[in-house]
Design a protein around this motif. Structure first.
Motif, mmCIF file in Angstrom:
data_model
loop_
_atom_site.group_PDB
_atom_site.id
_atom_site.type_symbol
_atom_site.label_atom_id
_atom_site.label_comp_id
_atom_site.label_asym_id
_atom_site.label_seq_id
_atom_site.Cartn_x
_atom_site.Cartn_y
_atom_site.Cartn_z
ATOM 1 N N GLY A 10 0.796 -1.218 0.000
ATOM 2 C CA GLY A 10 0.000 0.000 0.000
ATOM 3 C C GLY A 10 0.826 1.263 0.000
ATOM 4 O O GLY A 10 0.287 2.363 -0.078
ATOM 5 N N GLY A 11 2.156 1.151 0.120
ATOM 6 C CA GLY A 11 3.024 2.324 0.057
ATOM 7 C C GLY A 11 3.732 2.625 1.353
ATOM 8 O O GLY A 11 3.314 2.194 2.426
ATOM 9 N N GLY A 12 4.791 3.345 1.246
ATOM 10 C CA GLY A 12 5.609 3.696 2.401
ATOM 11 C C GLY A 12 6.595 2.590 2.730
ATOM 12 O O GLY A 12 6.713 1.598 2.000
ATOM 13 N N THR A 13 7.306 2.796 3.840
ATOM 14 C CA THR A 13 8.302 1.813 4.283
ATOM 15 C C THR A 13 8.180 1.609 5.788
ATOM 16 O O THR A 13 7.509 2.385 6.479
ATOM 17 N N THR A 14 8.876 0.601 6.270
ATOM 18 C CA THR A 14 8.887 0.355 7.714
ATOM 19 C C THR A 14 9.510 1.526 8.456
ATOM 20 O O THR A 14 9.190 1.748 9.625
ATOM 21 N N ASP A 15 10.385 2.290 7.806
ATOM 22 C CA ASP A 15 10.939 3.499 8.439
ATOM 23 C C ASP A 15 9.827 4.464 8.843
ATOM 24 O O ASP A 15 9.910 5.134 9.871
ATOM 25 N N ASP A 16 8.781 4.543 8.023
ATOM 26 C CA ASP A 16 7.657 5.434 8.304
ATOM 27 C C ASP A 16 6.922 5.049 9.593
ATOM 28 O O ASP A 16 6.259 5.886 10.202
ATOM 29 N N LEU A 17 7.039 3.786 10.001
ATOM 30 C CA LEU A 17 6.332 3.300 11.193
ATOM 31 C C LEU A 17 7.016 3.721 12.488
ATOM 32 O O LEU A 17 6.433 3.614 13.560
ATOM 33 N N LYS A 18 8.265 4.149 12.396
ATOM 34 C CA LYS A 18 9.042 4.584 13.560
ATOM 35 C C LYS A 18 9.164 3.469 14.599
ATOM 36 O O LYS A 18 9.008 3.698 15.803
ATOM 37 N N LEU A 19 9.436 2.248 14.122
ATOM 38 C CA LEU A 19 9.606 1.108 15.017
ATOM 39 C C LEU A 19 10.770 1.358 15.967
ATOM 40 O O LEU A 19 11.819 1.842 15.558
ATOM 41 N N TRP A 73 -6.496 -11.965 3.719
ATOM 42 C CA TRP A 73 -6.547 -12.139 5.168
ATOM 43 C C TRP A 73 -7.225 -10.959 5.855
ATOM 44 O O TRP A 73 -7.319 -10.922 7.062
ATOM 45 N N HIS A 74 -7.643 -9.956 5.080
ATOM 46 C CA HIS A 74 -8.366 -8.782 5.594
ATOM 47 C C HIS A 74 -7.565 -8.045 6.673
ATOM 48 O O HIS A 74 -8.042 -7.811 7.778
ATOM 49 N N LEU A 75 -6.360 -7.637 6.312
ATOM 50 C CA LEU A 75 -5.453 -6.965 7.244
ATOM 51 C C LEU A 75 -5.429 -5.459 7.012
ATOM 52 O O LEU A 75 -4.389 -4.867 6.743
ATOM 53 N N ALA A 76 -6.560 -4.831 7.154
ATOM 54 C CA ALA A 76 -6.683 -3.402 6.869
ATOM 55 C C ALA A 76 -5.903 -2.520 7.842
ATOM 56 O O ALA A 76 -5.479 -1.422 7.490
ATOM 57 N N ASP A 77 -5.713 -2.964 9.088
ATOM 58 C CA ASP A 77 -5.092 -2.117 10.109
ATOM 59 C C ASP A 77 -3.656 -2.489 10.443
ATOM 60 O O ASP A 77 -2.995 -1.787 11.203
ATOM 61 N N LEU A 78 -3.178 -3.599 9.914
ATOM 62 C CA LEU A 78 -1.841 -4.087 10.233
ATOM 63 C C LEU A 78 -0.885 -3.792 9.081
ATOM 64 O O LEU A 78 -1.066 -4.308 7.978
ATOM 65 N N PRO A 79 0.143 -2.966 9.320
ATOM 66 C CA PRO A 79 1.130 -2.726 8.269
ATOM 67 C C PRO A 79 1.876 -4.023 7.933
ATOM 68 O O PRO A 79 2.354 -4.720 8.835
ATOM 69 N N VAL A 80 1.953 -4.333 6.644
ATOM 70 C CA VAL A 80 2.612 -5.556 6.184
ATOM 71 C C VAL A 80 3.787 -5.175 5.285
ATOM 72 O O VAL A 80 3.602 -4.544 4.239
ATOM 73 N N ALA A 81 4.985 -5.574 5.715
ATOM 74 C CA ALA A 81 6.206 -5.306 4.964
ATOM 75 C C ALA A 81 6.628 -6.571 4.225
ATOM 76 O O ALA A 81 6.352 -7.688 4.669
ATOM 77 N N TYR A 82 7.306 -6.371 3.113
ATOM 78 C CA TYR A 82 7.726 -7.510 2.295
ATOM 79 C C TYR A 82 9.146 -7.310 1.801
ATOM 80 O O TYR A 82 9.720 -6.223 1.909
ATOM 81 N N GLY A 83 9.727 -8.398 1.295
ATOM 82 C CA GLY A 83 11.044 -8.308 0.682
ATOM 83 C C GLY A 83 12.207 -8.465 1.633
ATOM 84 O O GLY A 83 13.340 -8.116 1.291
ATOM 85 N N LEU A 84 11.985 -9.021 2.825
ATOM 86 C CA LEU A 84 13.083 -9.267 3.756
ATOM 87 C C LEU A 84 14.085 -10.204 3.086
ATOM 88 O O LEU A 84 13.704 -11.261 2.581
ATOM 89 N N GLY A 85 15.337 -9.822 3.076
ATOM 90 C CA GLY A 85 16.378 -10.653 2.467
ATOM 91 C C GLY A 85 16.904 -11.701 3.427
ATOM 92 O O GLY A 85 16.721 -11.601 4.650
ATOM 93 N N GLU A 86 17.586 -12.682 2.871
ATOM 94 C CA GLU A 86 18.127 -13.773 3.683
ATOM 95 C C GLU A 86 19.091 -13.257 4.751
ATOM 96 O O GLU A 86 19.008 -13.652 5.919
ATOM 97 N N GLU A 87 19.995 -12.381 4.370
ATOM 98 C CA GLU A 87 20.971 -11.860 5.335
ATOM 99 C C GLU A 87 20.274 -11.090 6.460
ATOM 100 O O GLU A 87 20.617 -11.241 7.633
ATOM 101 N N ALA A 88 19.274 -10.283 6.113
ATOM 102 C CA ALA A 88 18.533 -9.532 7.129
ATOM 103 C C ALA A 88 17.763 -10.481 8.045
ATOM 104 O O ALA A 88 17.731 -10.279 9.268
ATOM 105 N N ALA A 89 17.162 -11.517 7.474
ATOM 106 C CA ALA A 89 16.435 -12.493 8.294
ATOM 107 C C ALA A 89 17.379 -13.143 9.298
ATOM 108 O O ALA A 89 17.048 -13.297 10.481
#
Length: 174
Positions: free
Chosen positions: A18-27, A89-105
């Protein structure tokens, strides 16, 4: 590699469905509540992940009330498969990130698996739940080598509440 409590969590700058990045979430910044919850899920092929993420999606307000200001679900999935996760899965309120690489995992201490049946990606991460403190360090984590045996969301919420009410420090760093 094992991520130790009180250590700074690895960087997590991934695109969101839906746009943006995990950086935008301020984790891990304390924005919106002391803690952040990062849930690594296996992918579209996993019915247990579907149940877990659907519960988290429904209970975002409970998490916020417990002091978890930011939440994200993360996987090694592609944009296409992650978009299907959000839609199916009807995840309207949960931010979902994708593309985690093997090294990062691996830097998060996640276990990885190769596909054993149709519908699974060639390589994917096994589940993990990480609570980050407001300074970006790891407060608590649980990883698995199998899709089952995850901590209940009620236990996570109760633990976070207890930690805040009793000024309980991160443990397991000795």
């Amino acid at each position: 590699m094992t991520l130790i409590p009180t250590q700074t969590a690895p960087a997590l700058d991934l695109p969101l469905v839906g746009g943006g990045t995990t950086d935008d979430l301020k984790l891990g910044t304390g924005d919106g509540g002391r803690f952040s919850l990062v849930v690594f899920y296996r992918g579209l092929h996993c019915p247990i992940c579907r149940k877990q993420l659907a519960e988290i999606n429904k209970r975002i307000e409970d998490l916020k009330a417990a002091g978890i200001g930011q939440v994200a679900a993360v996987s090694m999935e592609t944009l296409e498969r992650s978009s299907r996760v959000v839609d199916q899965w009807h995840l309207a309120d949960l931010p979902v990130a994708y593309g985690l690489g093997e090294e990062a995992a691996r830097s998060w201490g996640l276990n990885l698996s190769h596909a054993i049946k149709d519908g699974e990606p060639d390589l994917f991460n096994e589940p993990g739940i990480f609570i980050l403190d407001e300074d970006g360090t790891l407060f608590w984590s649980s990883t698995a080598t199998m899709p089952f045996g995850r901590p209940s969301l009620d236990d996570v919420i109760a633990g976070v509440r207890y930690a805040q009410e009793h000024d309980y420090p991160a443990r397991g760093a000795a």
